[in-house]
Write a protein that holds these residues in place. Structure first.
Motif, short mmCIF file in Angstrom:
data_model
loop_
_atom_site.label_atom_id
_atom_site.label_comp_id
_atom_site.label_asym_id
_atom_site.label_seq_id
_atom_site.Cartn_x
_atom_site.Cartn_y
_atom_site.Cartn_z
N ALA A 146 -45.17 14.10 28.30
CA ALA A 146 -44.40 14.85 29.29
C ALA A 146 -44.49 14.23 30.68
CB ALA A 146 -44.88 16.30 29.34
N VAL A 147 -45.68 13.82 31.08
CA VAL A 147 -45.86 13.25 32.42
C VAL A 147 -45.14 11.90 32.52
CG1 VAL A 147 -47.55 12.28 34.03
CG2 VAL A 147 -47.98 14.49 32.93
N TRP A 148 -45.29 11.06 31.51
CA TRP A 148 -44.63 9.76 31.57
C TRP A 148 -43.10 9.88 31.54
CZ3 TRP A 148 -45.04 5.00 33.04
CH2 TRP A 148 -46.31 4.46 33.25
N LEU A 149 -42.59 10.76 30.72
CA LEU A 149 -41.14 10.95 30.69
C LEU A 149 -40.65 11.50 32.03
CD1 LEU A 149 -40.66 12.36 27.08
CD2 LEU A 149 -39.96 10.11 27.95
N HIS A 150 -41.44 12.35 32.66
CA HIS A 150 -41.04 12.89 33.96
C HIS A 150 -40.98 11.80 35.03
CE1 HIS A 150 -40.63 15.49 37.41
NE2 HIS A 150 -41.71 14.93 37.93
N VAL A 151 -42.01 10.97 35.10
CA VAL A 151 -42.00 9.94 36.16
C VAL A 151 -40.95 8.87 35.89
CG1 VAL A 151 -44.41 10.34 36.80
CG2 VAL A 151 -43.88 8.60 35.08
N LEU A 152 -40.56 8.71 34.63
CA LEU A 152 -39.49 7.76 34.32
C LEU A 152 -38.12 8.35 34.65
CD1 LEU A 152 -40.71 6.26 30.92
CD2 LEU A 152 -40.46 5.04 33.09
N ARG A 153 -37.91 9.61 34.28
CA ARG A 153 -36.59 10.21 34.47
C ARG A 153 -36.27 10.44 35.94
NH1 ARG A 153 -37.04 16.66 32.81
NH2 ARG A 153 -38.70 17.19 34.29
N THR A 154 -37.31 10.62 36.76
CA THR A 154 -37.10 10.87 38.18
C THR A 154 -37.09 9.60 39.02
OG1 THR A 154 -39.47 11.24 38.47
CG2 THR A 154 -38.10 13.19 38.09
N PRO A 158 -40.10 2.95 38.91
CA PRO A 158 -38.79 2.28 38.94
C PRO A 158 -38.37 1.81 37.55
CG PRO A 158 -40.17 1.53 40.75
CD PRO A 158 -41.06 2.35 39.85
N SER A 159 -37.17 2.19 37.15
CA SER A 159 -36.66 1.84 35.84
C SER A 159 -35.14 1.85 35.86
CB SER A 159 -37.19 2.83 34.79
OG SER A 159 -36.87 4.16 35.16
N PRO A 160 -34.51 1.12 34.93
CA PRO A 160 -33.04 1.11 34.85
C PRO A 160 -32.50 2.52 34.62
CG PRO A 160 -34.01 -0.62 33.48
CD PRO A 160 -35.13 0.25 33.92
N SER A 161 -31.27 2.75 35.04
CA SER A 161 -30.66 4.07 34.90
C SER A 161 -30.60 4.52 33.44
CB SER A 161 -29.26 4.08 35.52
OG SER A 161 -28.44 3.09 34.89
N ALA A 162 -30.37 3.58 32.53
CA ALA A 162 -30.31 3.93 31.10
C ALA A 162 -31.66 4.47 30.62
CB ALA A 162 -29.91 2.72 30.27
N LEU A 163 -32.74 3.85 31.09
CA LEU A 163 -34.07 4.31 30.70
C LEU A 163 -34.35 5.68 31.30
CD1 LEU A 163 -36.73 3.81 29.28
CD2 LEU A 163 -37.52 2.53 31.29
N ARG A 164 -33.88 5.89 32.53
CA ARG A 164 -34.08 7.19 33.17
C ARG A 164 -33.33 8.28 32.41
NH1 ARG A 164 -33.15 6.68 39.57
NH2 ARG A 164 -33.55 8.92 39.32
N ARG A 165 -32.09 7.98 32.00
CA ARG A 165 -31.33 8.97 31.23
C ARG A 165 -32.00 9.24 29.88
NH1 ARG A 165 -27.00 5.88 33.21
NH2 ARG A 165 -26.84 4.80 31.20
N GLY A 166 -32.49 8.17 29.25
CA GLY A 166 -33.17 8.33 27.97
C GLY A 166 -34.42 9.18 28.09
N ALA A 167 -35.18 8.95 29.17
CA ALA A 167 -36.39 9.74 29.40
C ALA A 167 -36.04 11.21 29.62
CB ALA A 167 -37.16 9.18 30.59
N TRP A 173 -37.67 16.66 23.74
CA TRP A 173 -38.20 16.32 22.43
C TRP A 173 -39.72 16.15 22.43
CZ3 TRP A 173 -35.25 15.89 17.94
CH2 TRP A 173 -33.87 15.97 18.13
N VAL A 174 -40.35 16.45 23.56
CA VAL A 174 -41.81 16.30 23.64
C VAL A 174 -42.54 17.07 22.54
CG1 VAL A 174 -43.86 16.88 25.04
CG2 VAL A 174 -41.93 15.66 26.08
N PRO A 175 -42.16 18.33 22.24
CA PRO A 175 -42.85 19.03 21.13
C PRO A 175 -42.76 18.28 19.81
CG PRO A 175 -41.60 20.59 22.45
CD PRO A 175 -41.20 19.22 22.92
N LEU A 176 -41.59 17.71 19.52
CA LEU A 176 -41.44 16.96 18.27
C LEU A 176 -42.28 15.69 18.30
CD1 LEU A 176 -40.15 16.53 15.52
CD2 LEU A 176 -38.21 15.43 16.68
#
Length: 200
Positions: A146-154, A158-167, A173-176
């Motif tokens: 959850a924390v890693w996906l949050h820092v990526l999506r926000t 720094p990450s490409p926009s596609a990676l941010r959208r994916g995050a 899907w974190v529970p899964l």
């Protein structure tokens, strides 16, 4: 330093951090009390010793149980306070600088790496499954995701926009992801330790 790029307060993440922190802290506290019990009563067994396979004593008394020279649960007593504080602060409206999120994420990453190592030691070296340790594993794994996906999506990392959208998409899907991780651990434990055979 720049503040968190996202304008939306991550309420769900905050609630999870508080919940996970409370559960993790209680597990660490319980293990610490078990360790005190064993120190004060040589030859005794921990209350969470249910069988040669499911027990706390072997883990607590092993060198893996005190990697840094003191019982591992003490790390949990100190470390699990951070998610609780961060989660409560977010719910109260706090916004953290980028450096803070980096530091927090590195701390969570260390916890995850340490837990993965402890899982491997429990299954492949000690041959035991510690109940309170498994509670810690259960909350550390989804917290890491959850924390890693949050820092990526926000964009904190720094990450490409596609990676941010994916995050952002994967956040739901974190529970899964956590359940899949638990399943992998369960399969490894079954193959190595024959858990079902030992229990039934």
């Amino acid at each position: 330093m720049p503040a968190e790029p996202s304008r939306t307060r991550p309420t769900a993440l905050a609630v999870w951090l508080v919940l996970a922190g409370a559960i993790g802290w209680w597990a660490a506290f319980s293990l610490t009390m078990e360790r005190f019990h064993l120190l004060m009563n040589p030859g005794a067994t921990a209350s969470c010793d249910f069988s040669p396979l499911v027990q706390c004593t072997a883990n607590l008394e092993s060198w893996q149980g005190k990697v840094f020279g003191f019982p591992n649960p003490i790390l949990g007593l100190a470390g699990w306070v951070a998610p609780i504080v961060v989660g409560m602060a977010i719910l109260a409206g706090a916004r953290f600088a980028r450096w803070f999120w980096w530091a927090f994420t590195l701390g969570i990453t260390f916890a995850f790496g340490f837990v993965v190592w402890l899982i491997s030691q429990s299954i492949f070296v000690l041959g035991t499954l510690c109940p309170w340790c498994m509670v810690t594993w259960a909350v550390t794994i989804p917290t890491f995701y959850a924390v890693w996906l949050h820092v990526l999506r926000t964009g904190i990392v720094p990450s490409p926009s596609a990676l941010r959208r994916g995050a952002g998409t994967l956040m739901s899907w974190v529970p899964l992801l956590a359940v899949v991780s638990y399943a992998i651990i369960a399969v490894l434990a079954q193959v190595r330790l024959d858990v079902l055979g030992a229990l039934f």
